[in-house]
Design a protein around this motif. Structure first.
Motif: not given
Length: 213
Positions: A124-132, A58-62
């Protein structure tokens, strides 16, 4: 932010030029800290991707604007094979959360993305998930602000099932160097327009197992 990471998940924080001690703080709170010498949003994201070892990443801003707990249903659907890439559509929860120039730039890019790929996305936000493994197979090359867009464009070209889910968007902590100013937003739009100019078929695309788009 680290306190909100779901139990059992590994938090990876990428430091690519911080001078405020945030890397040391993240490490003291149990995060895996990766140092990336190249500056740029894409450089940080890709360093985190290559450092991860989980099947689904996953990707997420901090900056406190997004809650990593909202990623849990994203991960369940990707892991179950119901979709390949899930993006969070930011829904502002307070006035002024999303500056007008940043929202306008995002809307313009979403429209250009629709013309380029046919995907009817709004954010096109930063919160996302996918297979590595699938993400690495896309051979992403942008290391600046175009990285998140390049991910979506190449995923669409590869026939991935891409979905968008609403997520709450809260006021961020601190000022963004990218979307906090007109100049930063314009630079991000320039980076992303370069990505949209890539001809279909650029990169080593991969169609995830089970995709039937």
């Amino acid at each position: 932010m680290l306190a909100r990471v779901p139990a059992g998940w590994r938090a990876i924080v990428v430091d690519n030029g911080s001078t405020d001690g945030s890397a040391e703080l993240a490490r003291s709170l149990g995060a895996t800290v990766v140092h990336e010498p190249r500056r740029g949003f894409g450089a940080a994201c890709h360093a985190g991707l290559t450092a991860a070892d989980a099947d689904v990443v996953c990707f997420c801003d901090c900056d406190g604007s997004l809650d990593p707990r909202d990623l849990e249903p994203f991960v369940r659907d990707v892991a179950a094979g119901r979709t390949d890439l899930v993006l969070g559509r930011r829904r502002p929860q307070a006035r002024g959360t999303w500056p007008a120039h940043a929202r306008a730039g995002n809307l313009a890019l979403a429209r250009m993305l629709r013309r380029r790929t046919g995907l009817r996305l709004h954010d096109l936000g930063p919160l996302r998930a996918a297979r590595r493994a699938d993400l690495l197979a896309l051979a992403l090359t942008d290391r600046r602000s175009g990285y998140p867009l390049q991910m979506v464009v190449r995923a669409a070209d590869a026939g991935w099932r891409v979905e968008e889910r609403d997520v709450p968007y809260l006021p961020r902590t601190g000022k963004s160097k990218v979307t906090g100013t007109w100049r930063g937003t314009w630079q991000a739009v320039r980076d992303m327009r370069a990505v949209l100019a890539e001809p279909p078929g650029t990169g080593a695309h991969a169609r995830p197992e089970g995709s039937n788009r």
